[in-house]
Design a protein around this motif. Structure first.
Motif, mmCIF file in Angstrom:
data_model
loop_
_atom_site.group_PDB
_atom_site.id
_atom_site.type_symbol
_atom_site.label_atom_id
_atom_site.label_comp_id
_atom_site.label_asym_id
_atom_site.label_seq_id
_atom_site.Cartn_x
_atom_site.Cartn_y
_atom_site.Cartn_z
ATOM 1 N N ARG A 11 0.825 -1.210 0.000
ATOM 2 C CA ARG A 11 0.000 0.000 0.000
ATOM 3 C C ARG A 11 0.861 1.262 0.000
ATOM 4 O O ARG A 11 0.596 2.209 -0.730
ATOM 5 N N ILE A 12 1.886 1.271 0.847
ATOM 6 C CA ILE A 12 2.751 2.448 0.938
ATOM 7 C C ILE A 12 3.512 2.643 -0.367
ATOM 8 O O ILE A 12 3.627 3.762 -0.873
ATOM 9 N N GLN A 13 4.031 1.555 -0.923
ATOM 10 C CA GLN A 13 4.755 1.626 -2.202
ATOM 11 C C GLN A 13 3.853 2.225 -3.289
ATOM 12 O O GLN A 13 4.273 3.121 -4.025
ATOM 13 N N ARG A 14 2.622 1.738 -3.381
ATOM 14 C CA ARG A 14 1.688 2.253 -4.395
ATOM 15 C C ARG A 14 1.403 3.739 -4.180
ATOM 16 O O ARG A 14 1.314 4.511 -5.141
ATOM 17 N N SER A 15 1.267 4.148 -2.924
ATOM 18 C CA SER A 15 1.000 5.556 -2.622
ATOM 19 C C SER A 15 2.158 6.441 -3.059
ATOM 20 O O SER A 15 1.950 7.537 -3.594
ATOM 21 N N ILE A 16 3.391 5.980 -2.824
ATOM 22 C CA ILE A 16 4.566 6.769 -3.234
ATOM 23 C C ILE A 16 4.636 6.878 -4.750
ATOM 24 O O ILE A 16 4.898 7.952 -5.301
ATOM 25 N N VAL A 17 4.374 5.781 -5.451
ATOM 26 C CA VAL A 17 4.384 5.806 -6.917
ATOM 27 C C VAL A 17 3.308 6.767 -7.439
ATOM 28 O O VAL A 17 3.561 7.554 -8.361
ATOM 29 N N GLN A 18 2.118 6.726 -6.846
ATOM 30 C CA GLN A 18 1.057 7.658 -7.257
ATOM 31 C C GLN A 18 1.486 9.104 -7.025
ATOM 32 O O GLN A 18 1.218 9.984 -7.851
ATOM 33 N N LYS A 19 2.180 9.342 -5.918
ATOM 34 C CA LYS A 19 2.646 10.701 -5.617
ATOM 35 C C LYS A 19 3.661 11.152 -6.663
ATOM 36 O O LYS A 19 3.588 12.293 -7.147
ATOM 37 N N ILE A 20 4.603 10.282 -7.017
ATOM 38 C CA ILE A 20 5.600 10.627 -8.036
ATOM 39 C C ILE A 20 4.893 11.037 -9.326
ATOM 40 O O ILE A 20 5.253 12.029 -9.961
ATOM 41 N N ARG A 21 3.873 10.278 -9.712
ATOM 42 C CA ARG A 21 3.156 10.554 -10.967
ATOM 43 C C ARG A 21 2.299 11.819 -10.892
ATOM 44 O O ARG A 21 2.029 12.437 -11.915
ATOM 45 N N SER A 22 1.884 12.204 -9.686
ATOM 46 C CA SER A 22 0.967 13.341 -9.559
ATOM 47 C C SER A 22 1.669 14.686 -9.393
ATOM 48 O O SER A 22 1.047 15.730 -9.596
ATOM 49 N N ILE A 23 2.935 14.679 -9.037
ATOM 50 C CA ILE A 23 3.628 15.950 -8.775
ATOM 51 C C ILE A 23 3.791 16.740 -10.074
ATOM 52 O O ILE A 23 4.303 16.232 -11.063
ATOM 53 N N GLU A 24 3.342 17.994 -10.024
ATOM 54 C CA GLU A 24 3.461 18.884 -11.181
ATOM 55 C C GLU A 24 4.223 20.164 -10.858
ATOM 56 O O GLU A 24 4.564 20.928 -11.755
#
Length: 199
Positions: free
Chosen positions: A151-164
């Motif tokens: 869960r934590i890994q997926r959250s970090i990956v989502q954060k990387i993709r969302s940063i603008e």
């Protein structure tokens, strides 16, 4: 009677849970390239040349992954902070910009993900431990930690993709072809891992 039969298993798994630690992040040897990239983005960094006076920053014309020494016919035009090659018609094709220093702004993707999600993760962990305590035979201490790590890994990956923001510089956008500050080759996303270790 079956519930009582599970008590030793539950006690064993509860004891095991207290000896497990979840680690999430970018792993590798100290000073590895991906750890350096992750740290520079997580905290921000100023990069200066180690050897010589200039950093060479590839333009969109430079072959991906090429270093200045790899390009034949490369030269520095007089009074210009670029390295270029001739276009064969009297013009120049810029391959690298020369800079004394590059500033990478802070784009936290680990600490910020933790701050934004820690309450949800704790709630999930508590729910799982309750299920374990109730004797759910499908739950083990290690499975709880691995599931939380996932869960934590997926959250970090989502954060990387969302940063603008902060946005890439126009030079970086031209080279990458996009303004996704933490995404380029996908190596940073691939490097986000978790592991469950015995302590």
């Amino acid at each position: 009677m079956e519930d009582f039969d599970r008590i030793p298993d539950v006690e064993r798994e509860m004891a095991e849970l207290s000896h497990l630690q979840l680690q999430v992040g970018i792993f590798g040897e100290d000073g590895s390239f991906m750890q350096m990239i992750a740290s520079a983005n997580e905290y921000g960094a100023d990069i200066e040349p180690k050897n010589g006076k200039w950093l060479t920053i590839p333009t969109e014309n430079a072959p991906k992954g090429a270093k200045a020494r790899d390009i034949e016919g490369l030269f520095r035009p007089k009074d210009k902070n670029i390295l270029a090659v001739s276009d064969g018609k009297g013009g120049l094709i810029p391959m690298f910009y020369l800079a004394k220093k590059v500033h990478i702004p802070e784009r936290s993707f680990i600490r910020s993900t933790f701050d934004e999600n820690v309450d949800d993760w704790v709630e999930y962990l508590v729910d799982q431990v309750i299920e374990l305590g109730m004797g759910d035979s499908g739950i083990t201490a290690r499975k709880i930690m691995e599931s939380l790590g996932n869960r934590i890994q997926r959250s970090i990956v989502q954060k990387i993709r969302s940063i603008e923001s902060p946005a890439n510089s126009p030079i970086t956008i031209a080279r990458k072809g996009s303004n996704s500050p933490l995404e380029d080759t996908g190596h940073l996303i691939d490097a986000v891992r978790y592991k469950v270790v015995n302590v």
